[in-house]
Design a protein around this motif. Structure first.
Motif, short mmCIF file in Angstrom:
data_model
loop_
_atom_site.label_atom_id
_atom_site.label_comp_id
_atom_site.label_asym_id
_atom_site.label_seq_id
_atom_site.Cartn_x
_atom_site.Cartn_y
_atom_site.Cartn_z
N GLY A 147 76.89 35.87 -26.04
CA GLY A 147 75.59 36.41 -26.40
C GLY A 147 75.73 37.49 -27.45
O GLY A 147 76.31 38.55 -27.18
N GLU A 148 75.22 37.19 -28.66
CA GLU A 148 75.33 38.13 -29.79
C GLU A 148 74.54 39.39 -29.44
O GLU A 148 73.47 39.34 -28.81
N ARG A 149 75.09 40.55 -29.89
CA ARG A 149 74.57 41.86 -29.47
C ARG A 149 73.05 42.01 -29.63
O ARG A 149 72.34 42.33 -28.67
N TRP B 151 83.75 26.38 -31.27
CA TRP B 151 84.18 27.64 -30.68
C TRP B 151 84.86 27.54 -29.31
O TRP B 151 85.74 28.37 -29.03
N PRO B 152 84.48 26.60 -28.44
CA PRO B 152 85.02 26.68 -27.08
C PRO B 152 86.54 26.89 -27.04
O PRO B 152 87.31 26.16 -27.69
N GLY B 153 86.97 27.88 -26.27
CA GLY B 153 88.39 28.21 -26.14
C GLY B 153 89.14 27.09 -25.43
O GLY B 153 88.66 26.55 -24.44
N GLY B 154 90.34 26.76 -25.94
CA GLY B 154 91.17 25.73 -25.33
C GLY B 154 90.81 24.33 -25.79
O GLY B 154 91.59 23.38 -25.58
N THR C 178 87.17 23.54 -20.36
CA THR C 178 86.57 24.65 -21.07
C THR C 178 85.06 24.58 -20.92
O THR C 178 84.53 23.69 -20.25
N TYR C 179 84.38 25.53 -21.56
CA TYR C 179 82.92 25.62 -21.50
C TYR C 179 82.41 25.39 -22.92
O TYR C 179 82.53 26.26 -23.78
N ALA C 180 81.88 24.18 -23.17
CA ALA C 180 81.49 23.80 -24.53
C ALA C 180 79.98 23.86 -24.68
O ALA C 180 79.27 22.92 -24.35
N GLN C 181 79.53 24.99 -25.18
CA GLN C 181 78.08 25.17 -25.34
C GLN C 181 77.72 25.34 -26.82
O GLN C 181 76.94 24.56 -27.37
N THR C 182 78.34 26.32 -27.48
CA THR C 182 77.97 26.65 -28.86
C THR C 182 78.26 25.48 -29.80
O THR C 182 79.25 24.77 -29.65
N GLU C 183 77.37 25.32 -30.79
CA GLU C 183 77.56 24.27 -31.80
C GLU C 183 77.65 24.91 -33.18
O GLU C 183 77.32 26.10 -33.34
N HIS D 206 74.05 26.10 -33.77
CA HIS D 206 73.36 26.97 -32.81
C HIS D 206 74.32 27.59 -31.81
O HIS D 206 75.10 26.88 -31.19
N GLY D 207 74.23 28.93 -31.70
CA GLY D 207 75.00 29.63 -30.66
C GLY D 207 74.05 30.45 -29.82
O GLY D 207 74.01 30.34 -28.60
N SER D 208 73.24 31.27 -30.50
CA SER D 208 72.32 32.17 -29.78
C SER D 208 71.18 31.41 -29.11
O SER D 208 70.90 31.60 -27.93
N PHE D 209 70.54 30.57 -29.89
CA PHE D 209 69.33 29.89 -29.39
C PHE D 209 69.75 28.59 -28.73
O PHE D 209 69.80 27.53 -29.36
C1 FAD Z 1 85.96 34.76 -30.24
C2 FAD Z 1 84.84 33.86 -29.83
C3 FAD Z 1 85.00 33.00 -28.75
C4 FAD Z 1 83.96 32.13 -28.39
N1 FAD Z 1 84.16 31.26 -27.36
C5 FAD Z 1 83.17 30.38 -27.05
C6 FAD Z 1 83.36 29.43 -25.99
O1 FAD Z 1 84.40 29.39 -25.36
N2 FAD Z 1 82.36 28.55 -25.72
C7 FAD Z 1 81.19 28.56 -26.41
O2 FAD Z 1 80.33 27.74 -26.12
N3 FAD Z 1 80.98 29.48 -27.39
C8 FAD Z 1 81.93 30.37 -27.72
N4 FAD Z 1 81.73 31.29 -28.73
C9 FAD Z 1 80.47 31.27 -29.47
C10 FAD Z 1 79.58 32.45 -29.18
O3 FAD Z 1 79.03 32.37 -27.89
C11 FAD Z 1 78.49 32.51 -30.26
O4 FAD Z 1 79.14 32.77 -31.51
C12 FAD Z 1 77.51 33.62 -29.94
O5 FAD Z 1 76.72 33.27 -28.83
C13 FAD Z 1 76.61 33.97 -31.15
O6 FAD Z 1 75.96 32.87 -31.64
P1 FAD Z 1 75.98 32.48 -33.20
O7 FAD Z 1 77.39 32.40 -33.62
O8 FAD Z 1 75.12 31.28 -33.30
O9 FAD Z 1 75.32 33.68 -33.97
P2 FAD Z 1 73.90 33.69 -34.67
O10 FAD Z 1 72.85 33.57 -33.62
O11 FAD Z 1 73.86 32.73 -35.78
O12 FAD Z 1 73.90 35.17 -35.22
C14 FAD Z 1 73.91 35.51 -36.60
C15 FAD Z 1 72.93 36.66 -36.83
O13 FAD Z 1 71.60 36.21 -36.57
C16 FAD Z 1 70.94 37.13 -35.73
N5 FAD Z 1 69.98 36.44 -34.86
C17 FAD Z 1 70.08 35.20 -34.30
N6 FAD Z 1 69.01 34.95 -33.53
C18 FAD Z 1 68.22 36.02 -33.59
C19 FAD Z 1 66.97 36.37 -32.99
N7 FAD Z 1 66.33 35.55 -32.14
N8 FAD Z 1 66.44 37.56 -33.28
C20 FAD Z 1 67.08 38.42 -34.11
N9 FAD Z 1 68.26 38.15 -34.69
C21 FAD Z 1 68.83 36.97 -34.43
C22 FAD Z 1 72.05 37.78 -34.91
O14 FAD Z 1 71.65 39.05 -34.44
C23 FAD Z 1 73.18 37.86 -35.93
O15 FAD Z 1 73.02 39.06 -36.68
C24 FAD Z 1 82.74 32.15 -29.11
C25 FAD Z 1 82.59 33.03 -30.19
C26 FAD Z 1 83.62 33.87 -30.55
C27 FAD Z 1 83.45 34.80 -31.72
#
Ligand code: FAD
Ligand SMILES: CCCCC/C=C\C/C=C\C/C=C\CC/C=C/C(=O)SCCNC(=O)CCNC(=O)[C@H](O)C(C)(C)COP(=O)(O)OP(=O)(O)OC[C@H]1O[C@@H](n2cnc3c(N)ncnc32)[C@H](O)[C@@H]1OP(=O)(O)O
Length: 662
Positions: free
Chosen positions: A430-432, A184-187, A143-148, A151-154
Motif C-alpha cells: 500500500g503506497e503511502r 513484483w511478487p517476491g519469489g 507467493t502473493y501475486a496481486q500487483t500488475e 495497477h498496484g494501488s487500485f
Molecule cells: C520492494 C517491493 C516489493 C513488492 N512485493 C510485492 C509482492 O510480493 N506482491 C505484490 O502483489 N506486490 C508487490 N509489490 C507491489 C506494491 O504493492 C505496489 O508497488 C504498491 O502497492 C504501489 O502500487 P503502484 O506501484 O501501482 O503505485 P502507484 O499507485 O502507481 O503510485 C504512483 C503514484 O501515484 C499516486 N496515486 C495512485 N493512486 C492514487 C490515488 N487514488 N490518490 C492519490 N494518489 C494516487 C501514489 O501516491 C504515487 O505517488 C512490491 C513493491 C515493492 C516496491
C-alpha cells in the motif's frame, strides 16, 4: 555478544557510564527474560551452521550468484527452523536472525509472510487442510501475486481474469494485456511453484470483483513453467536483490473450482456466486502485513541507530574546546540530535506495533464470530501507522547513514542496504499517500459522527474531547503535548472536512471536492498517526514495569520523541492548539536538556536492542568498536585486491599511455 576484553576503550568507558541495567532493558524490549533466552538460543543455533557464513561479501557477487546464494541459505535456514520445531514442539521465537544470514531479503519472504497467511486467512477449513501442511512443510513454495504492471494501488482495477467454466468446474486464468501481467511478487522470478493470484472473477460474462485463487505455475519436478504460464524475474532494484521479484502472465490456464479461496465469497458448482459478509475481507492479508511492518520499522530504526551510535562513540573528529583532545563525535549536540530520535522512535514503533497487534487479534476474534464493527478502525489505523512509520523509519536510517560521514556510504557499513530495504516499505503493501487517504475516509466519517454527537471508536474519540476542550490552556507536560497533537489532528480533520464542504458549495461533486482537498486530507491522516504514536508510546512508558533507573531513561526517550515532533511541527501546533511562543522556547530548551541527559546512556540504550554483530553486519557498528580494523579487513576482501596488477592495465591503461607518447 563479544566480551569486552578487545573492546575499543571509548566503548568500554561508555558502557561503564550507563545508569541502568542493559539486560533489564533487553528483557523489557523483547517481552521477558525467558523470551530473550529463547531468542538468543535460537540465534546461536542458526549462527553455528557453518554453511550459512558467506565466503565473500554479497556485494561482489553477480545478480544471479547473489540470488542463488540467497536460495541456498534460505533452504538451510528453513531446516534449522524445522529442526527447532521438531525438538521443541513449537515455532522458534520471534527473531531477526534472517538478517544475519540472507542479509537482504529472503526469496521465501512472500511464502512465509503472505502465501501461507492468505491460505490460513482466506481458505475454507478444507482448503486449509489441503494446502497448509504442504506449504508449511515447503513441499510447495508460493507467493502473493496481486500487483500488475498497470495497477498496484487500485486493486479493483486489476486486469487478470478468472472466468468460471461450469462445464468443467474450472476457472480459466488469462492476462489479456501487457498491463495485466503480474509484476513484483517476491519469489515469483525463479523460486516459487505456486501462487495466490488475485484476479477479476467472471461468471457467465458478469464481473464479481477480485478474488484470490491458488495456481500451480511450475512443475514440481522440473521447475519448468506449466503450459500457459509465462513467468520471469523483473531485474535489479534499489534493494530486495535476493527477494526474486517476478512477473507472471496466464494464457487460458485452467485451475479447478476448489482453487478459489472461498472462506469469504464462493462459487458453487453450477456457477452461482455467493457473496461473502464483507468483500473487503479479501484484503485481509494486507492488513496483517501492514501491522507487521510497524514492527519491522522498529527493527530497522534500532539497527541503524546501533551502528551510528557505536560508531559515533568511537569516532573522534575536531575539537569542542581547543585545549582538549579531539572529541568523540557523539559529544556534538548536533550528532545527538541526529541519532537519539532514531533510538527513541524504535521504542515508539515497538509500542505502537504491540498495541496494533492487540487490536488486530481482537478484530480477528470478532470476525470469527461474524462481528465486523471494529474492522474499519483496524483498517484505518493499520493504513496510517504503516504509512507514517515506514517513511519516518526510512528517513531515520538515512540520517544515521549521513551521521557516519564518508564511512556511512560504504556498503560494509550496512547502512545503504538497510536504507534500500526500509524505504521499500513506504511503497509495498500500500503506497503511502494511498493508505493515508484510506485513513482520511475514516476520519471524515468519524468527524461527521462527532458533529452529530455520536460515540466514536477509541482511536478517534479524542475528536469529541477536542471539540469540548479546545479553549483549555496549553500544558507543557508529556500529557499536555499528547493533547496538543490531538488538537492538531482535530484541527486538520475539521479543516479538511470544511474544505470539502466549501468546494461542494461551489458546485463540485464530492469526488472532485475530495481530490481538491486531498493534500489536507493526507496531512490530517499524518497528524492523526502522530497523535496515536505519541499517546500509545507515552502510555506504554508510564505503565511499564521497569525499575526506577530504567524507567527514568525510557521516560526521557519518550519525552524526546514528543518534544522532537513538537518542535518539528510547531507551525501546526501554533495554528491548531493553544501553545504559545514561550511554551515552544521552553520545549526547545527541554529538548536540548534531554539530549544531554540521554548522552551518557546512548551506548547502553543501543546495546539494549541486543542486535548481534552478525545481524548488524556492519564495519561501523560492531559491539567491540574495531571500526578502522574492520573497514580495512573488509576492503582487503575486494576482488581487486586479490591481484597486484589488474589485467585492465595491460589491456587499456598501458596502450593508452603508450599512445599518448606518440
Ligand atoms: C520492494 C517491493 C516489493 C513488492 N512485493 C510485492 C509482492 O510480493 N506482491 C505484490 O502483489 N506486490 C508487490 N509489490 C507491489 C506494491 O504493492 C505496489 O508497488 C504498491 O502497492 C504501489 O502500487 P503502484 O506501484 O501501482 O503505485 P502507484 O499507485 O502507481 O503510485 C504512483 C503514484 O501515484 C499516486 N496515486 C495512485 N493512486 C492514487 C490515488 N487514488 N490518490 C492519490 N494518489 C494516487 C501514489 O501516491 C504515487 O505517488 C512490491 C513493491 C515493492 C516496491
Ligand atoms: C501480525 C504479524 C505480521 C506478520 C507479517 C510481518 C511482516 C511482513 C512479512 C512479509 C511481507 C513483507 C513484504 C511484502 C512485500 C510486498 C507485498 C505487497 O506489496 S502485496 C500488494 C499490496 N498491495 C496493496 O497494498 C494495494 C493497496 N490498495 C488497496 O489496499 C486498495 O486498493 C485500497 C486502496 C484499500 C482501495 O480499495 P477499494 O476496494 O478501491 O476500496 P475503496 O477505496 O473504494 O474503499 C471502500 C471501502 O472499503 C474499505 N476498505 C478498504 N480496504 C479495506 C480493508 N483492508 N479492510 C477493511 N475495509 C477496507 C474502505 O475503508 C472503504 O470504506 P468506506 O466506504 O469508507 O466505509
Amino acid at each position: 555478544m563479544s566480551t569486552e576484553t578487545k573492546c575499543n576503550p571509548d566503548l568500554v568507558r561508555e558502557r561503564a557510564k550507563c545508569t541502568f541495567d542493559v539486560n533489564e532493558l533487553i528483557n523489557l524490549f523483547y517481552g521477558s527474560e525467558k523470551a530473550t533466552k529463547e531468542r538468543r538460543h535460537f540465534e546461536d543455533a542458526v549462527l553455528a551452521v557453518k554453511e550459512l557464513k558467506d565466503a565473500i561479501p554479497e556485494e561482489y557477487l553477480s545478480h544471479k550468484e547473489r540470488y542463488e546464494n540467497g536460495v541456498r541459505k534460505a533452504t538451510i535456514l528453513r531446516d534449522v527452523y524445522r529442526d527447532y520445531k521438531a525438538k521443541h514442539n513449537r515455532d522458534p521465537p520471534p527473531n531477526q536472525i534472517t538478517k544475519a544470514v540472507i542479509k537482504d531479503i529472503s526469496p521465501f519472504l512472500l511464502h512465509n509472510g503472505m502465501f501461507v497467511p492468505t491460505i490460513a486467512g482466506q481458505g475454507t477449513p478444507e482448503q486449509q487442510a489441503e494446502w497448509l501442511p504442504k506449504a508449511e512443510s515447503m513441499q510447495i513454495i508460493g507467493t502473493y501475486a496481486q500487483t500488475e504492471l498497470g495497477h498496484g494501488s487500485f486493486i479493483r482495477g486489476l486486469e487478470t481474469i478468472a472466468t468460471y467454466d461450469p462445464k468443467t468446474e474450472e476457472f480459466v486464468l488469462n492476462n489479456p494485456t501487457l498491463t495485466s501481467f503480474k509484476w513484483w511478487p517476491g519469489g515469483l522470478g525463479s523460486t516459487v511453484n505456486h501462487c495466490v493470484v488475485v484476479a477479476q472473477l467472471y461468471i457467465n460474462g458478469k464481473s464479481h470483483g477480485i478474488h484470490p485463487f491458488i495456481a500451480q505455475i511450475r512443475d514440481l519436478d522440473t521447475h519448468k513453467p506449466l503450459p500457459g504460464v509465462k513467468v520471469g524475474e523483473i531485474g535489479p532494484k534499489m534493494g530486495f536483490q535476493t527477494a526474486n521479484n517476478g512477473f507472471l502472465g496466464f494464457d487460458n490456464f485452467r485451475i479447478p473450482r476448489k482453487n478459489m479461496l472461498m472462506k469469504n465469497a464462493q462459487v458453487l458448482k453450477d456457477g452461482t456466486f455467493v457473496k461473502g459478509i464483507n468483500e473487503k475481507l479479501t484484503y485481509g492479508t494486507m492488513v496483517m502485513v501492514r501491522v507487521g511492518i510497524v514492527g519491522d520499522c522498529s527493527f530497522y530504526a534500532a539497527l541503524a541507530a546501533t551502528i551510528a551510535v557505536r560508531y559515533s562513540a568511537v569516532r573522534h573528529q575536531s575539537h569542542i574546546k581547543a585545549s582538549e583532545p579531539e572529541a568523540q563525535i557523539l559529544d556534538y549536540l548536533t550528532q545527538q540530535h541526529k541519532l537519539f530520535i532514531a533510538v527513541a522512535s524504535s521504542h515508539v514503533y515497538r509500542n505502537a506495533y504491540l498495541w496494533m497487534e492487540k487490536m488486530y487479534t481482537n478484530v480477528m476474534k470478532e470476525l470469527s464470530q461474524d462481528k465486523q464493527d471494529n474492522l474499519p478502525e483496524l483498517h484505518a489505523t493499520a493504513c496510517c501507522l504503516k504509512a507514517v512509520c515506514s517513511r519516518d523509519a526510512g528517513s531515520l536510517v538515512e540520517e544515521c547513514r549521513l551521521a557516519c560521514g564518508g564511512h556511512g556510504y560504504m556498503a560494509s557499513s550496512n547502512l545503504p542496504l538497510t536504507y534500500g530495504v526500509t524505504i521499500a516499505a513506504v511503497t509495498y503493501e500500500g503506497e503511502r499517500t494511498v493508505l493515508l487517504l484510506q485513513t482520511a475516509r475514516y476520519l471524515m466519517k468519524a468527524w461527521m459522527a462527532a458533529l452529530k454527537g455520536k460515540v466514536l471508536s477509541p482511536s478517534v474519540s479524542y475528536l469529541l474531547n477536542s471539540l469540548k476542550e479546545s479553549k483549555k490552556p496549553w500544558q507543557n507536560t508529556p500529557e499536555g503535548i499528547v493533547k496538543g497533537f490531538q488538537h492538531v489532528s482535530f484541527g486538520k480533520v475539521k479543516a479538511a472536512y470544511e474544505t470539502i464542504q466549501k468546494y461542494m458549495k461551489q458546485g463540485k461533486d464530492y469526488e472532485d471536492a475530495w481530490n481538491l482537498a486531498s493534500v489536507q486530507l493526507v496531512k490530517a491522516s499524518e497528524a492523526h498517526s502522530r497523535a496515536i504514536l505519541c499517546e500509545v508510546s507515552w502510555e506504554a512508558v508510564c505503565s511499564s514495569s521497569a525499575s526506577p533507573n530504567l524507567s527514568r531513561v525510557l521516560q526521557q526517550l519518550a519525552q524526546l520523541y514528543l518534544t522532537y515532533w513538537t518542535l518539528e511541527t510547531s507551525g501546526d501546533l501554533l495554528l491548531y492548539s493553544n501553545i504559545t511562543k514561550d511554551d515552544l522556547i521552553i520545549l526547545r530548551d527541554k529538548y536540548e536538556e534531554l539530549l544531554v541527559a540521554i548522552r551518557p546512556n546512548a551506548v547502553g540504550l543501543v546495546d539494549g536492542f541486543d542486535l548481534r554483530d552478525e545481524i548488524l553486519n556492519s564495519t561501523l557498528g560492531s559491539y567491540d568498536g574495531r571500526v578502522y580494523e574492520r573497514l580495512m579487513e573488509e576492503a582487503l576482501k575486494s576482488p581487486l585486491n586479490q591481484e597486484t596488477v589488474n589485467s585492465s592495465f595491460h589491456k587499456y591503461l598501458k596502450p593508452m599511455m603508450e599512445k599518448a607518447k606518440l
